[in-house]
Enzyme design. Sequence first.
Site, mmCIF file in Angstrom:
data_model
loop_
_atom_site.group_PDB
_atom_site.id
_atom_site.type_symbol
_atom_site.label_atom_id
_atom_site.label_comp_id
_atom_site.label_asym_id
_atom_site.label_seq_id
_atom_site.Cartn_x
_atom_site.Cartn_y
_atom_site.Cartn_z
ATOM 1 N N ARG A 225 -2.052 0.990 -11.398
ATOM 2 C CA ARG A 225 -1.440 -0.320 -11.245
ATOM 3 C C ARG A 225 -2.458 -1.282 -10.642
ATOM 4 O O ARG A 225 -3.207 -0.925 -9.735
ATOM 5 C CB ARG A 225 -0.194 -0.242 -10.327
ATOM 6 C CG ARG A 225 0.982 0.494 -10.949
ATOM 7 C CD ARG A 225 1.610 -0.341 -12.064
ATOM 8 N NE ARG A 225 2.766 0.306 -12.664
ATOM 9 C CZ ARG A 225 2.723 1.061 -13.752
ATOM 10 N NH1 ARG A 225 1.568 1.291 -14.339
ATOM 11 N NH2 ARG A 225 3.826 1.568 -14.259
ATOM 12 N N HIS A 273 -5.399 -2.544 -20.612
ATOM 13 C CA HIS A 273 -4.160 -1.794 -20.392
ATOM 14 C C HIS A 273 -3.852 -0.880 -21.584
ATOM 15 O O HIS A 273 -2.743 -0.893 -22.141
ATOM 16 C CB HIS A 273 -2.979 -2.734 -20.125
ATOM 17 C CG HIS A 273 -1.935 -2.091 -19.252
ATOM 18 N ND1 HIS A 273 -1.245 -2.775 -18.279
ATOM 19 C CD2 HIS A 273 -1.461 -0.819 -19.207
ATOM 20 C CE1 HIS A 273 -0.393 -1.955 -17.678
ATOM 21 N NE2 HIS A 273 -0.508 -0.762 -18.232
#
Length: 310
Positions: A225, A273
């Site tokens: 994250r 990502h």
Amino acid sequence: MTTNILFAANATRWATYEAPLRRALDAAGLSYDLSPEHAPETVDYIVYAPSQEISDFTPFKRLKAVLNLWAGVETVVNNPTLRVPLARMVDHGLTRGMVEWVTGHVLRHHLGLDAYIHGLNGRWTHNVPPLARDRRVSVLGLGELGRACAETLAGLGFDTAGWSRSARTIPNLTCLHGADGLTAALERAEILVLLLPDTPATRDILTAATLAHLPEGAVILNPGRGTLIDDAALLTALESGRVGHATLDTFRTEPLPPEHPYWAHPRVTITPHIASETRPDTASEVIAENVRRGEAGEPLLHLVDRDLGY
């Protein structure tokens, strides 16, 4: 009786997921009505993606559970109107994708491949890397993804340690926990992998103070994250040489703004990502199994602990 399942995600994801979800629900032997347009008062289960527009679950009077499409649940776990079980996605395809990304980048930095990819410019530089057994890797986070990555790296021979907030025992893996364990994990980490969830306890786990515990020139991989890292502190550590390279897949703001200093930094690698993505076929099987369990009165898989946030 027909079970009504609301697919709460954008139109593109509905086009991608409709067929595999129907196949999985059929294989589970369920009588169902799957749609992105059910009236709230008729819905039994919500297949939930953070990009959709539901923020108030109060109108869903029949709702039995929310089944998250992603592993991360930080956008929904603290919603005060959600009073039914919340299940996160633990998907074999997602796990294998993460293992492959982490393993690939650990090997890249372990072997020093960047020097050869960018070219030696005619210099015969004979730098032989150590064997994996002599390279210390620490993985912060020993959930489904962290454990799978740590076990794979240990299986390749890396001197691997894993850290979690509470004590864990995993065969053939050095397990550390708590504040003292975090310091020990950082101090040994020639390569540090971040696979923690986004919770109040994990945000900014890498600050100037914690980065100072790393060995000089350590490599950081963050497919977890973006909120785990204090970006300003990491940039300072890169400039000082405390951190030799950072390979980052997640960021506080996504897409990463074009003006962000990470883009131009010579010791930062950005991947957009892509470290791990929910695979429609395998994710649909997980969702269908949880609907089957719910209808059969069996415990749901991968339930979120609201107090812990994951």
